[in-house]
Design an enzyme around this catalytic site. Structure first.
Site, PDB file in Angstrom:
ATOM      1  N   HIS A   8      11.141 -19.806 -38.876  1.00 41.30           N
ATOM      2  CA  HIS A   8      11.882 -18.551 -38.716  1.00 41.30           C
ATOM      3  C   HIS A   8      11.378 -17.498 -39.699  1.00 41.30           C
ATOM      4  O   HIS A   8      10.809 -17.831 -40.729  1.00 41.30           O
ATOM      5  CB  HIS A   8      13.388 -18.767 -38.926  1.00 41.30           C
ATOM      6  CG  HIS A   8      13.723 -19.406 -40.247  1.00 41.30           C
ATOM      7  ND1 HIS A   8      13.645 -20.763 -40.449  1.00 41.30           N
ATOM      8  CD2 HIS A   8      14.104 -18.878 -41.432  1.00 41.30           C
ATOM      9  CE1 HIS A   8      13.981 -21.043 -41.698  1.00 41.30           C
ATOM     10  NE2 HIS A   8      14.261 -19.917 -42.316  1.00 41.30           N
TER      11      HIS A   8
ATOM     12  N   HIS B 256      12.696 -14.173 -41.928  1.00 38.85           N
ATOM     13  CA  HIS B 256      13.827 -13.395 -42.437  1.00 38.85           C
ATOM     14  C   HIS B 256      13.470 -11.909 -42.328  1.00 38.85           C
ATOM     15  O   HIS B 256      12.365 -11.512 -42.695  1.00 38.85           O
ATOM     16  CB  HIS B 256      14.062 -13.684 -43.920  1.00 38.85           C
ATOM     17  CG  HIS B 256      14.524 -15.078 -44.209  1.00 38.85           C
ATOM     18  ND1 HIS B 256      15.833 -15.363 -44.507  1.00 38.85           N
ATOM     19  CD2 HIS B 256      13.852 -16.250 -44.258  1.00 38.85           C
ATOM     20  CE1 HIS B 256      15.948 -16.674 -44.734  1.00 38.85           C
ATOM     21  NE2 HIS B 256      14.760 -17.230 -44.595  1.00 38.85           N
TER      22      HIS B 256
HETATM   23  P1  AMP Z   1      15.235 -20.774 -45.236  1.00 35.73           P
HETATM   24  O1  AMP Z   1      15.489 -20.957 -46.712  1.00 35.73           O
HETATM   25  O2  AMP Z   1      14.061 -19.861 -44.990  1.00 35.73           O
HETATM   26  O3  AMP Z   1      15.126 -22.088 -44.508  1.00 35.73           O
HETATM   27  O4  AMP Z   1      16.484 -19.982 -44.725  1.00 35.73           O
HETATM   28  C1  AMP Z   1      17.444 -20.488 -43.854  1.00 35.73           C
HETATM   29  C2  AMP Z   1      18.475 -19.410 -43.661  1.00 35.73           C
HETATM   30  O5  AMP Z   1      19.336 -19.827 -42.616  1.00 35.73           O
HETATM   31  C3  AMP Z   1      19.357 -19.162 -44.891  1.00 35.73           C
HETATM   32  O6  AMP Z   1      19.215 -17.812 -45.298  1.00 35.73           O
HETATM   33  C4  AMP Z   1      20.771 -19.465 -44.388  1.00 35.73           C
HETATM   34  O7  AMP Z   1      21.739 -18.584 -44.899  1.00 35.73           O
HETATM   35  C5  AMP Z   1      20.617 -19.319 -42.891  1.00 35.73           C
HETATM   36  N1  AMP Z   1      21.575 -20.106 -42.102  1.00 35.73           N
HETATM   37  C6  AMP Z   1      21.936 -21.387 -42.281  1.00 35.73           C
HETATM   38  N2  AMP Z   1      22.814 -21.769 -41.339  1.00 35.73           N
HETATM   39  C7  AMP Z   1      23.003 -20.712 -40.524  1.00 35.73           C
HETATM   40  C8  AMP Z   1      23.792 -20.450 -39.369  1.00 35.73           C
HETATM   41  N3  AMP Z   1      24.572 -21.406 -38.828  1.00 35.73           N
HETATM   42  N4  AMP Z   1      23.745 -19.234 -38.816  1.00 35.73           N
HETATM   43  C9  AMP Z   1      22.967 -18.267 -39.333  1.00 35.73           C
HETATM   44  N5  AMP Z   1      22.188 -18.431 -40.425  1.00 35.73           N
HETATM   45  C10 AMP Z   1      22.203 -19.625 -41.013  1.00 35.73           C
END
Ligand code: AMP
Ligand code: ZN
Length: 150
Positions: free
Chosen positions: A98, A100
Site C-alpha cells: 500500500h 500512504h
Molecule cells: P504500514 O505501517 O505502512 O503497514 O501502515 C499500515 C497503516 O494501516 C497504518 O497507518 C494503520 O493506521 C492503517 N490501518 C490499520 N488497520 C486499518 C483499518 N482497518 N482501516 C484503515 N487503516 C488501517
C-alpha cells in the site's frame, strides 16, 4: 487468506472508501497522521513492493496521484507525502502492499525524519559499483529488455 486489506477490499471489513476502480482502492487510514491521510491499495494481494506485479504498481501510483490531488484540493493542505513501507525494518505493519498519501501543512505534528550521513566520492563510487557492476545477469537482461536493447 487472513489479510486485513483483502478483507476491506472484499467489503467484509468496514472502511471509509474514497476511491475505487478495477485494480485499486483507496480508503482513509484509521490512525491518520493528519486528517485526510489515505491508503492506496492494489486489489490483487501482494505482501510488498518486491512481490507486487508491475501492472498493479503502475495502477496504484496513478491512483496515488489522483488521491493526492483530491486530498490537496479538499483539505487545503500545503504539501503531500506519498510513502510506502516494505518489511518490518521499514515500518510495515500491514502485509498487503500500500501507499500512504499524507496531507501536510507547515509546522504540523508529522515527523518523517532521518539523520543525513556524511559520505564522499569514493564511498559513493563504491556503492554505485555495488548497485550496477555486481548486479545479477537476470536483472541486467531485464533492464536491457526494458531499454529496448534486447
Ligand atoms: P504500514 O505501517 O505502512 O503497514 O501502515 C499500515 C497503516 O494501516 C497504518 O497507518 C494503520 O493506521 C492503517 N490501518 C490499520 N488497520 C486499518 C483499518 N482497518 N482501516 C484503515 N487503516 C488501517
Ligand atoms: Zn491482502
Amino acid at each position: 487468506m487472513d489479510c486485513l486489506f483483502c478483507g476491506i477490499i472484499a467489503g467484509k471489513i468496514p472502511s471509509k472508501k474514497i476511491y475505487e476502480d478495477a485494480a485499486t482502492v483507496a480508503f482513509l487510514d484509521i490512525n491518520p497522521a493528519n486528517p485526510g491521510h489515505a491508503l492506496v491499495v492494489p486489489k490483487k494481494h501482494a505482501e510488498n513492493l518486491f512481490d507486487a506485479d508491475d501492472e498493479s504498481l503502475k495502477a496504484a501510483v496513478i491512483v496515488a496521484k489522483k488521491v493526492a490531488t483530491l486530498v490537496k484540493e479538499r483539505t487545503g493542505c500545503e504539501g503531500v507525502n506519498v510513502l510506502q513501507n516494505n518489511g518490518k525494518a521499514a515500518g510495515q505493519i500491514v502485509s498487503h502492499v500500500h501507499f500512504h498519501v499524507i496531507p501536510r501543512k507547515q509546522g504540523d505534528t508529522v515527523v518523517i525524519s532521518y539523520p543525513r550521513k556524511q559520505t564522499d566520492e569514493k564511498e559513493l563510487d563504491a556503492m554505485a559499483a555495488t548497485l550496477t557492476k555486481k548486479r545479477s545477469a537476470a536483472l541486467d537482461e531485464e533492464i536491457l529488455r526494458e531499454m529496448g536493447r534486447l
